[in-house]
Design an enzyme around this catalytic site. Structure first.
Site, PDB file in Angstrom:
ATOM      1  CG  ASP A 249      -2.045  -0.963   1.112  1.00  0.00           C
ATOM      2  OD1 ASP A 249      -2.336  -1.344  -0.024  1.00  0.00           O
ATOM      3  OD2 ASP A 249      -2.628  -1.335   2.146  1.00  0.00           O
ATOM      4  CE  LYS A 271       2.043   3.137  -9.986  1.00  0.00           C
ATOM      5  NZ  LYS A 271       1.631   1.712 -10.039  1.00  0.00           N
ATOM      6  CG  MET A 384      -7.831   7.024   6.940  1.00  0.00           C
ATOM      7  SD  MET A 384      -8.624   5.735   5.956  1.00  0.00           S
ATOM      8  CE  MET A 384      -9.082   4.548   7.209  1.00  0.00           C
TER       9      MET A 384
HETATM   10  N1  SAH Z   1      -3.841  -0.379   9.156  1.00  0.00           N
HETATM   11  C1  SAH Z   1      -3.356   0.941   9.464  1.00  0.00           C
HETATM   12  C2  SAH Z   1      -4.368   2.002   9.210  1.00  0.00           C
HETATM   13  C3  SAH Z   1      -4.731   2.164   7.772  1.00  0.00           C
HETATM   14  S1  SAH Z   1      -5.817   3.499   7.496  1.00  0.00           S
HETATM   15  C4  SAH Z   1      -2.835   0.973  10.912  1.00  0.00           C
HETATM   16  O1  SAH Z   1      -3.052   0.034  11.649  1.00  0.00           O
HETATM   17  O2  SAH Z   1      -2.190   1.954  11.277  1.00  0.00           O
HETATM   18  C5  SAH Z   1      -4.682   4.789   7.097  1.00  0.00           C
HETATM   19  C6  SAH Z   1      -4.654   5.825   8.171  1.00  0.00           C
HETATM   20  O3  SAH Z   1      -3.829   5.387   9.237  1.00  0.00           O
HETATM   21  C7  SAH Z   1      -4.055   7.130   7.762  1.00  0.00           C
HETATM   22  O4  SAH Z   1      -4.975   7.942   7.076  1.00  0.00           O
HETATM   23  C8  SAH Z   1      -3.687   7.729   9.099  1.00  0.00           C
HETATM   24  O5  SAH Z   1      -4.796   8.238   9.760  1.00  0.00           O
HETATM   25  C9  SAH Z   1      -3.219   6.501   9.841  1.00  0.00           C
HETATM   26  N2  SAH Z   1      -1.768   6.322   9.783  1.00  0.00           N
HETATM   27  C10 SAH Z   1      -1.068   5.345   9.189  1.00  0.00           C
HETATM   28  N3  SAH Z   1       0.254   5.491   9.367  1.00  0.00           N
HETATM   29  C11 SAH Z   1       0.410   6.606  10.130  1.00  0.00           C
HETATM   30  C12 SAH Z   1       1.520   7.289  10.676  1.00  0.00           C
HETATM   31  N4  SAH Z   1       2.768   6.860  10.471  1.00  0.00           N
HETATM   32  N5  SAH Z   1       1.285   8.397  11.404  1.00  0.00           N
HETATM   33  C13 SAH Z   1       0.040   8.844  11.631  1.00  0.00           C
HETATM   34  N6  SAH Z   1      -1.042   8.236  11.128  1.00  0.00           N
HETATM   35  C14 SAH Z   1      -0.881   7.131  10.390  1.00  0.00           C
END
Ligand code: SAH
Length: 472
Positions: A249, A271, A384
């Site tokens: 992703d 992408k 998100m």
């Molecule tokens: N499976 C992922 C979440 C996917 S949804 C998890 O467990 O983290 C994607 C959202 O995750 C982004 O829009 C943001 O809100 C959050 N996110 C993912 N990586 C992040 C990071 N390094 N810092 C802050 N928010 C993050």
């Protein structure tokens, strides 16, 4: 990279060294490991050099290097331990068309010699662009310990066997064969029967692999964590290291993708920009297609795959296609983000539950229990949620939430670009609008950065007062 590592073909070609003292000796010891023709120019060569010349390992000309002496040479070393003389011979050798190195003079050299781990034909070159020779030596020592000295012998025997292995189909089968040889059967045969035992072991191994059943494909649904490669689990690392295909992703960081094997097929399904991103159906189809070809697939998702990752849709598709799968959990963004502000997700006498909410669309919010969340002390991690901040704020205030409830937005949690925006429920949409957060961000409702940490960050970044609203 200011220096690009390559392996130069030197067999039968000339390498010229100017100088006959310590510096020249050190280089010659290395150069004599190669199959190059080595020529030394020195009016007073050290006795070792004369000895090597007598043994036919190099040619010595007992005079100063002169114009034309490096004609046709691939490499030239100026090792006179005299700056003026080195500069003179370097200019002449360059005019002769050789690549020039001046010993202990990085700036004027066209190439530098790395630290070398020699398990010929396996060679590891270590370079630090002159920045940390001590580090290069430490890495060399470490690798020498780890790479058994039999490795060179095994690879020479293996090389002679390569043509036979072509009867195995390309890809997975061949790789399995070689991995088996280098890490199991090869060393075992060598230990039990010595060098002569290796070839029969190879024959037996080839037979075994040729008759083994074709592997069936498999999908590992793997959490890549929030971005910092050190927050990857050991299991994820191992799976990445073994994968034939990696389907990843957008939020998976490049440092983590680097950990996949170089031969692995890397497929980006996240992408952005013009054109639609790959649809969920396309992703499912990709996994199934590669699995049917017998590939080991890593479906790499940011954070933890079980949190807002559309995991179940992928599992359903795999089940329907009869493809086996397993989940390797990861560190979710909320864990990394909360660690970044020095807080707990739950706390005795504050909150005994924590909600993970997605702000992906506002439709799902209708059934949400806003009233419960609006109560004092509640904590929620909103994924998100940047675009829907105003909506969330509206719902909470409407259900009686305190406008002064702390809200913290953490962008790029665990990554070098991590930033914190500490604000309140009342000010959240305004604070977000003022900021230009473009990285992934997580919003904590009901949590402020721990005071000591907030002060630290403010001290460290005095130019960014907006990031720390100390009003809290
Ligand atoms: N499976 C992922 C979440 C996917 S949804 C998890 O467990 O983290 C994607 C959202 O995750 C982004 O829009 C943001 O809100 C959050 N996110 C993912 N990586 C992040 C990071 N390094 N810092 C802050 N928010 C993050």
């Amino acid at each position: 990279m200011k220096h690009f590592p390559i392996f130069m073909a030197v067999e039968g070609r000339a390498i010229v060294v100017s100088g006959g003292g310590e510096a020249a000796l050190a280089k010659l010891r290395l150069l004599m490991k190669t199959e190059a023709r080595i020529t030394v120019f020195a009016p007073n060569p050290a006795p070792e050099i004369l000895q090597w010349a007598a043994e036919g390992r190099l040619t010595i000309t007992a005079r100063d290097f002169a114009a034309g002496d490096a004609k046709g040479a691939v490499l030239f070393y100026a090792a006179n331990e005299d700056d003026a003389e080195d500069a003179r011979v370097a200019a002449l050798a360059e005019a002769d068309g050789a690549l020039v190195n001046i010993v202990d003079n990085l700036g004027d050299s066209q190439f530098i010699t790395p630290a070398i781990v020699d398990r010929d034909p396996v060679t590891v070159a270590i370079g630090t662009e002159g920045a940390a020779p001590v580090l290069a030596r430490a890495i060399k020592a470490d690798l020498e310990e780890r790479l058994p000295s039999s490795l060179g012998l095994l690879s020479r025997i293996g090389k002679a066997f390569r043509a036979k292995v072509e009867k195995l189909p390309m890809g997975r089968k061949r790789r399995d064969f070689w991995a088996d040889y280098y890490f199991k059967s090869g060393p075992a045969a060598l230990e039990a029967h010595g060098e002569t035992g290796v070839r029969p072991a190879l024959d037996a191994l080839l037979d075994h692999h040729a008759n083994a059943e074709t592997r069936i494909g498999h999908v590992d649904l793997v959490g890549a964590g929030p971005g910092d490669p050190e927050l990857l689990t050991l299991k994820a690392r191992k799976l990445l290291d073994a994968a034939d295909v990696v389907i990843y992703d957008r939020l998976v960081s490049p440092e983590i993708l680097e950990l996949a094997r170089r031969e692995a097929v890397m497929i980006d399904v996240g992408k952005e920009g013009f054109g639609r991103s790959t649809t969920q159906d396309d992703i499912n189809a990709l996994m199934i297609e590669h699995a049917r070809e017998g590939a080991q697939i890593v479906r790499l998702k940011s954070g933890d795959p079980t949190v807002f990752g559309r995991l179940d849709e992928e599992i359903d598709a795999l089940d329907e296609a009869g493809v086996s799968w397993r989940i390797a959990p990861g560190i979710t963004a909320a864990s990394a983000a909360v660690a970044g502000i020095g807080q707990s997700l739950t706390k005795r006498n504050r909150n005994s539950s924590v909600r993970f909410i997605t702000g992906h669309d506002t439709k799902g919010y209708a059934e949400h229990d806003w009233r419960a969340l609006a109560r004092e002390g509640e904590v929620a991690a909103i994924y998100m949620g940047k675009k829907t901040a105003r909506f969330i704020q509206g719902r909470l205030l409407m259900h009686g939430a305190n406008p002064d409830t702390p809200v913290t937005v953490i962008e790029n949690a665990s990554r070098p670009a991590q930033r914190t925006l500490a604000t309140t429920l009342a000010e959240l949409p305004g604070a977000l609008a003022e900021d230009d957060m473009s990285g992934p961000a997580l919003t904590f409702y009901g949590l402020a950065p721990r005071a000591a940490l907030a002060r630290l960050e403010t001290d460290a970044t005095p130019t960014a007062p907006r990031q720390q609203k100390e009003a809290l």
